[in-house]
Design a protein around this motif. Sequence first.
Motif, PDB file in Angstrom:
ATOM      1  N   MET A   1       0.830  -1.204   0.000  1.00  0.00           N
ATOM      2  CA  MET A   1       0.000   0.000   0.000  1.00  0.00           C
ATOM      3  C   MET A   1       0.869   1.261   0.000  1.00  0.00           C
ATOM      4  O   MET A   1       0.533   2.260  -0.641  1.00  0.00           O
ATOM      5  CB  MET A   1      -0.932  -0.028   1.209  1.00  0.00           C
ATOM      6  N   ILE A   2       1.997   1.221   0.687  1.00  0.00           N
ATOM      7  CA  ILE A   2       2.921   2.363   0.685  1.00  0.00           C
ATOM      8  C   ILE A   2       3.510   2.560  -0.705  1.00  0.00           C
ATOM      9  O   ILE A   2       3.589   3.687  -1.206  1.00  0.00           O
ATOM     10  CB  ILE A   2       4.033   2.148   1.731  1.00  0.00           C
ATOM     11  N   VAL A   3       3.915   1.471  -1.338  1.00  0.00           N
ATOM     12  CA  VAL A   3       4.454   1.557  -2.700  1.00  0.00           C
ATOM     13  C   VAL A   3       3.393   2.091  -3.658  1.00  0.00           C
ATOM     14  O   VAL A   3       3.686   2.900  -4.549  1.00  0.00           O
ATOM     15  CB  VAL A   3       4.980   0.183  -3.166  1.00  0.00           C
ATOM     16  N   THR A   4       2.138   1.661  -3.469  1.00  0.00           N
ATOM     17  CA  THR A   4       1.044   2.161  -4.306  1.00  0.00           C
ATOM     18  C   THR A   4       0.918   3.677  -4.172  1.00  0.00           C
ATOM     19  O   THR A   4       0.754   4.393  -5.169  1.00  0.00           O
ATOM     20  CB  THR A   4      -0.288   1.492  -3.915  1.00  0.00           C
ATOM     21  N   ALA A   5       1.005   4.182  -2.951  1.00  0.00           N
ATOM     22  CA  ALA A   5       0.917   5.625  -2.732  1.00  0.00           C
ATOM     23  C   ALA A   5       2.071   6.360  -3.393  1.00  0.00           C
ATOM     24  O   ALA A   5       1.899   7.452  -3.940  1.00  0.00           O
ATOM     25  CB  ALA A   5       0.891   5.925  -1.230  1.00  0.00           C
ATOM     26  N   ILE A   6       3.252   5.761  -3.374  1.00  0.00           N
ATOM     27  CA  ILE A   6       4.423   6.389  -3.990  1.00  0.00           C
ATOM     28  C   ILE A   6       4.269   6.436  -5.508  1.00  0.00           C
ATOM     29  O   ILE A   6       4.546   7.456  -6.151  1.00  0.00           O
ATOM     30  CB  ILE A   6       5.708   5.622  -3.615  1.00  0.00           C
ATOM     31  N   ILE A   7       3.802   5.352  -6.084  1.00  0.00           N
ATOM     32  CA  ILE A   7       3.684   5.281  -7.546  1.00  0.00           C
ATOM     33  C   ILE A   7       2.552   6.162  -8.064  1.00  0.00           C
ATOM     34  O   ILE A   7       2.703   6.870  -9.060  1.00  0.00           O
ATOM     35  CB  ILE A   7       3.476   3.817  -7.989  1.00  0.00           C
ATOM     36  N   THR A   8       1.408   6.138  -7.384  1.00  0.00           N
ATOM     37  CA  THR A   8       0.238   6.869  -7.864  1.00  0.00           C
ATOM     38  C   THR A   8       0.197   8.321  -7.384  1.00  0.00           C
ATOM     39  O   THR A   8      -0.470   9.151  -7.991  1.00  0.00           O
ATOM     40  CB  THR A   8      -1.054   6.175  -7.410  1.00  0.00           C
ATOM     41  N   GLY A   9       0.894   8.612  -6.277  1.00  0.00           N
ATOM     42  CA  GLY A   9       0.818   9.953  -5.706  1.00  0.00           C
ATOM     43  C   GLY A   9      -0.425  10.177  -4.871  1.00  0.00           C
ATOM     44  O   GLY A   9      -0.677  11.300  -4.420  1.00  0.00           O
ATOM     45  N   ASP A  10      -1.222   9.129  -4.651  1.00  0.00           N
ATOM     46  CA  ASP A  10      -2.438   9.277  -3.844  1.00  0.00           C
ATOM     47  C   ASP A  10      -2.081   9.505  -2.371  1.00  0.00           C
ATOM     48  O   ASP A  10      -1.119   8.918  -1.862  1.00  0.00           O
ATOM     49  CB  ASP A  10      -3.309   8.017  -3.949  1.00  0.00           C
ATOM     50  N   PRO A  11      -2.839  10.353  -1.667  1.00  0.00           N
ATOM     51  CA  PRO A  11      -2.552  10.596  -0.247  1.00  0.00           C
ATOM     52  C   PRO A  11      -2.797   9.359   0.600  1.00  0.00           C
ATOM     53  O   PRO A  11      -3.745   8.603   0.362  1.00  0.00           O
ATOM     54  CB  PRO A  11      -3.517  11.737   0.121  1.00  0.00           C
ATOM     55  N   LEU A  12      -1.935   9.147   1.586  1.00  0.00           N
ATOM     56  CA  LEU A  12      -1.999   7.962   2.445  1.00  0.00           C
ATOM     57  C   LEU A  12      -2.130   8.401   3.891  1.00  0.00           C
ATOM     58  O   LEU A  12      -1.412   9.293   4.347  1.00  0.00           O
ATOM     59  CB  LEU A  12      -0.747   7.106   2.249  1.00  0.00           C
ATOM     60  N   LEU A  13      -3.044   7.785   4.610  1.00  0.00           N
ATOM     61  CA  LEU A  13      -3.272   8.084   6.026  1.00  0.00           C
ATOM     62  C   LEU A  13      -2.885   6.874   6.866  1.00  0.00           C
ATOM     63  O   LEU A  13      -3.326   5.756   6.605  1.00  0.00           O
ATOM     64  CB  LEU A  13      -4.743   8.430   6.260  1.00  0.00           C
ATOM     65  N   MET A  14      -2.042   7.115   7.891  1.00  0.00           N
ATOM     66  CA  MET A  14      -1.636   6.054   8.823  1.00  0.00           C
ATOM     67  C   MET A  14      -2.269   6.313  10.183  1.00  0.00           C
ATOM     68  O   MET A  14      -2.160   7.415  10.723  1.00  0.00           O
ATOM     69  CB  MET A  14      -0.114   6.014   8.958  1.00  0.00           C
ATOM     70  N   ILE A  15      -2.934   5.293  10.730  1.00  0.00           N
ATOM     71  CA  ILE A  15      -3.590   5.415  12.034  1.00  0.00           C
ATOM     72  C   ILE A  15      -3.030   4.358  12.974  1.00  0.00           C
ATOM     73  O   ILE A  15      -3.107   3.156  12.696  1.00  0.00           O
ATOM     74  CB  ILE A  15      -5.116   5.237  11.910  1.00  0.00           C
ATOM     75  N   SER A  16      -2.445   4.806  14.077  1.00  0.00           N
ATOM     76  CA  SER A  16      -1.967   3.877  15.110  1.00  0.00           C
ATOM     77  C   SER A  16      -1.602   4.682  16.341  1.00  0.00           C
ATOM     78  O   SER A  16      -1.486   5.910  16.299  1.00  0.00           O
ATOM     79  CB  SER A  16      -0.755   3.072  14.624  1.00  0.00           C
ATOM     80  N   ARG A  17      -1.409   4.004  17.462  1.00  0.00           N
ATOM     81  CA  ARG A  17      -0.941   4.661  18.667  1.00  0.00           C
ATOM     82  C   ARG A  17       0.469   5.198  18.443  1.00  0.00           C
ATOM     83  O   ARG A  17       1.147   4.813  17.493  1.00  0.00           O
ATOM     84  CB  ARG A  17      -0.937   3.684  19.840  1.00  0.00           C
TER      85      ARG A  17
END
Length: 233
Positions: A18-34
């Motif tokens: 999913m991280i690689v997908t965000a890098i290739i497409t330029g789509d914004p990525l949201l990470m949720i965790s403590r």
Amino acid sequence: MITGALGIKGWPLILDRMIVTAIITGDPLLMISRFGQGKTALVDRLGEVILRNLMKDFPNEELLAVVVNAATANPQDWVGYFIPPKDAEPHSVFEGGIERIEMPKMNVVLSPKSLVNAVLIAIDEISRAEGRNQNNILTLVQERRVDGYPTKCEFLFAMMNPVMAGEIDEGSEPLIPPLADRFSILIEPPEYINMSREDRNTVVFGASIPYGLNNIFNGGKKVLGKNEYIISD
């Protein structure tokens, strides 16, 4: 694995994809965790790798990877300091025989971490942003602009703690729907306690091993302005 190459241990392969997908497409990525799960470390190190590669092809451009804390950012942290021009009076402009009134443009002094020249932007504590910062974030995610100024942003990440009423993360509020809808990729990094024994051992032993900046991209093609570049050594 991209996370392993950056020294982030214990994240499953699906998150790497999913991280690689965000890098290739330029789509914004949201990470949720403590807190303490490696979100900020990931974007810091990823930005270092991306800038190292980009500077080979664009040695004369000012390029940055910036992490901005949405909970504590001041207005000038997004772009810089706006200074009124000496001639602050509106004046007439003729175009095609038509007169219009034009207001003088503000002069801008970029702040040290201005987002204008940022290729990678990471918005930390996005769920704790208030007022003006929420508007800036929404415009940034949707248009890659801040305070009306275009940025060089090609990679956009955001991080937040989960919303847990009555627990230690009470300050983390749900994102407003218009902003939440703009994130097409959502990942939840695993907590240490929920990892397998093998992954926990990897995290513990990996903590003492410095991560390297070897080539972790192969042939990823992106566009910066009108120019193309290849993320590789």
